[in-house]
Scaffold this motif. Structure first.
Motif, short mmCIF file in Angstrom:
data_model
loop_
_atom_site.label_atom_id
_atom_site.label_comp_id
_atom_site.label_asym_id
_atom_site.label_seq_id
_atom_site.Cartn_x
_atom_site.Cartn_y
_atom_site.Cartn_z
N PRO A 129 -21.02 6.66 55.85
CA PRO A 129 -20.60 6.88 57.24
C PRO A 129 -19.15 6.46 57.50
O PRO A 129 -18.52 6.98 58.44
CB PRO A 129 -21.57 6.01 58.05
N ALA A 130 -18.62 5.57 56.71
CA ALA A 130 -17.24 5.10 56.93
C ALA A 130 -16.22 6.16 56.58
O ALA A 130 -15.14 6.22 57.17
CB ALA A 130 -16.98 3.84 56.12
N THR A 131 -16.55 7.01 55.60
CA THR A 131 -15.60 8.02 55.13
C THR A 131 -16.06 9.45 55.38
O THR A 131 -15.25 10.37 55.38
CB THR A 131 -15.36 7.87 53.63
N GLY A 132 -17.37 9.64 55.56
CA GLY A 132 -17.92 11.00 55.67
C GLY A 132 -18.05 11.68 54.33
O GLY A 132 -18.43 12.86 54.26
N LYS A 133 -17.76 10.95 53.25
CA LYS A 133 -17.84 11.52 51.91
C LYS A 133 -18.98 10.88 51.12
O LYS A 133 -19.71 10.03 51.64
CB LYS A 133 -16.50 11.36 51.20
N ARG A 134 -19.15 11.30 49.88
CA ARG A 134 -20.32 10.89 49.11
C ARG A 134 -20.36 9.37 48.94
O ARG A 134 -19.35 8.73 48.66
CB ARG A 134 -20.32 11.57 47.74
N LEU A 135 -21.55 8.81 49.09
CA LEU A 135 -21.76 7.38 48.96
C LEU A 135 -21.75 7.01 47.48
O LEU A 135 -22.56 7.51 46.69
CB LEU A 135 -23.09 6.98 49.60
N SER A 136 -20.86 6.13 47.09
CA SER A 136 -20.69 5.81 45.67
C SER A 136 -21.91 5.12 45.08
O SER A 136 -22.19 5.26 43.88
CB SER A 136 -19.45 4.93 45.47
N SER A 137 -22.67 4.41 45.91
CA SER A 137 -23.82 3.67 45.41
C SER A 137 -25.08 4.51 45.27
O SER A 137 -26.11 4.03 44.78
CB SER A 137 -24.11 2.47 46.31
N ASP A 138 -25.04 5.75 45.70
CA ASP A 138 -26.19 6.66 45.55
C ASP A 138 -25.66 8.02 45.11
O ASP A 138 -25.17 8.80 45.93
CB ASP A 138 -26.97 6.77 46.86
N GLN A 139 -25.77 8.31 43.83
CA GLN A 139 -25.29 9.57 43.28
C GLN A 139 -26.43 10.55 43.02
O GLN A 139 -26.26 11.55 42.31
CB GLN A 139 -24.53 9.30 41.98
N THR A 140 -27.58 10.29 43.62
CA THR A 140 -28.73 11.17 43.43
C THR A 140 -28.46 12.53 44.07
O THR A 140 -27.96 12.61 45.19
CB THR A 140 -29.99 10.56 44.06
N LEU A 141 -28.81 13.59 43.35
CA LEU A 141 -28.76 14.94 43.89
C LEU A 141 -30.19 15.36 44.19
O LEU A 141 -30.96 15.69 43.28
CB LEU A 141 -28.10 15.89 42.88
#
Length: 324
Positions: free
Chosen positions: A185-197
């Protein structure tokens, strides 16, 4: 008496048949009244803080239309005045598609796709704005991308903020269908701690024609609206909108009969009827008078011209959506 009874039964049967035919005819309403510049593809709409409406859609640097009453729409430029440099990597014509607009914590976010038709060499970008108005957007770059070796396609993005405040981005078209990633939510981009697709929906039959996810929360469920079959072919389009639901944002999503959307399931919400051909490319907006389904369709009375459709969404006693 027997003859009278037969007449009564025949009349009742005729009434039942007429009622069934009328019911079938009324199963899918025509789009609500919209006028002005309403030739769009893949519309997304928001009611701004000032009370007016803005629709963004595919092409033209994300075409914009404004309205004060949700009926009369006026062309109002585009989200961008010039294309960000990275677009050309994915589209030689700098042609963005399928925007998704929302307001989060006092700012407006718009996710959108850049690609070529029929290709999965694609990227999803993010833009932000303080007003949501055309020309006010600042591009934040690529959020997620795919290549021709990927088994899915990074187009048709949709942001979901779940009941716990977690951010998710669903997307996808053909290949293996609808996918989801978690965002920061801070960046609107992919969360680095959850790379699950995550995998939400697909079709068992090639070419796996399901795309354009839009997920909304209603009651105790998350509802995944998606477009099935063929878009963008005028009066030959077979697009239709289906829905499934899940207790969790990441699925599993099932239809009314319990069939998983990973097995081709989906309860019909809207399909071709009369001159309204191939409705889809939908988004859902909660407005002051209820939830709205915003979509495009091909007007059979206008040579298949793509037009803006807006209908209210109702929810039946079992919690399933329908349009009226």
């Amino acid at each position: 008496m027997r003859r009278l009874s037969r007449l009564v039964v025949a009349a009742a049967s005729a009434c039942t048949l007429v009622g069934a035919l009328v019911g079938a005819a009324l199963a899918y309403p025509n789009p609500g009244l919209v006028t002005g510049d309403v030739v769009v593809h893949d519309p997304t709409m928001i009611r701004t803080s000032s009370g007016g409406y803005v629709v963004y859609s595919t092409h033209g640097y994300l075409e914009a239309r404004t309205s004060t009453d949700r009926i009369t729409f006026t062309r109002a430029g585009s989200a961008f005045g010039s294309p960000p440099s990275w677009w050309r990597t994915y589209s030689s014509g700098n042609d963005p598609w399928a925007p998704d607009i929302s307001q989060q914590s006092g700012r407006y976010l718009m996710y959108y796709a850049v690609s070529g038709f029929g290709s999965n060499f694609s990227a999803i970008g993010l833009a932000t704005s303080s007003t949501g108005q055309p020309g006010s957007w600042s591009d934040q770059g690529v959020v997620y991308s795919t290549t021709t070796s990927s088994d899915h396609n990074a187009i048709d993005p949709n942001l979901l903020v779940d009941a716990s405040g977690r951010w998710w981005l669903s997307f996808g078209s053909y290949w293996t269908g609808i996918r989801m990633i978690r965002l920061d939510p801070a960046t609107g981009k992919r969360l680095s701690s959850d790379q699950t697709l995550y995998h939400l929906a697909t079709r068992p039959d090639a070419p796996y024609a399901v795309e354009a996810p839009d997920i909304v929360r209603h009651g105790g469920y998350y509802y995944l609206f998606a477009s099935y079959d063929r878009c963008c072919a005028g009066t030959s389009s077979t697009y239709k909108v289906k829905v499934g639901r899940s207790a969790a944002p990441t699925g599993p999503y099932v239809d009314r009969s319990g069939t998983s959307m990973l097995s081709g399931g989906g309860t019909m919400v809207l399909e071709t009827h009369g001159s309204v051909i191939g409705p889809g490319g939908q988004s859902v907006l909660s407005d002051v008078d209820g939830d709205l389904l915003v979509y495009h369709y091909y007007d059979g009375n206008a040579g298949g011209t793509p037009k803006l459709g807006i209908n209210l969404i109702g929810w039946d006693s079992a919690g399933w959506p329908y349009v009226y």
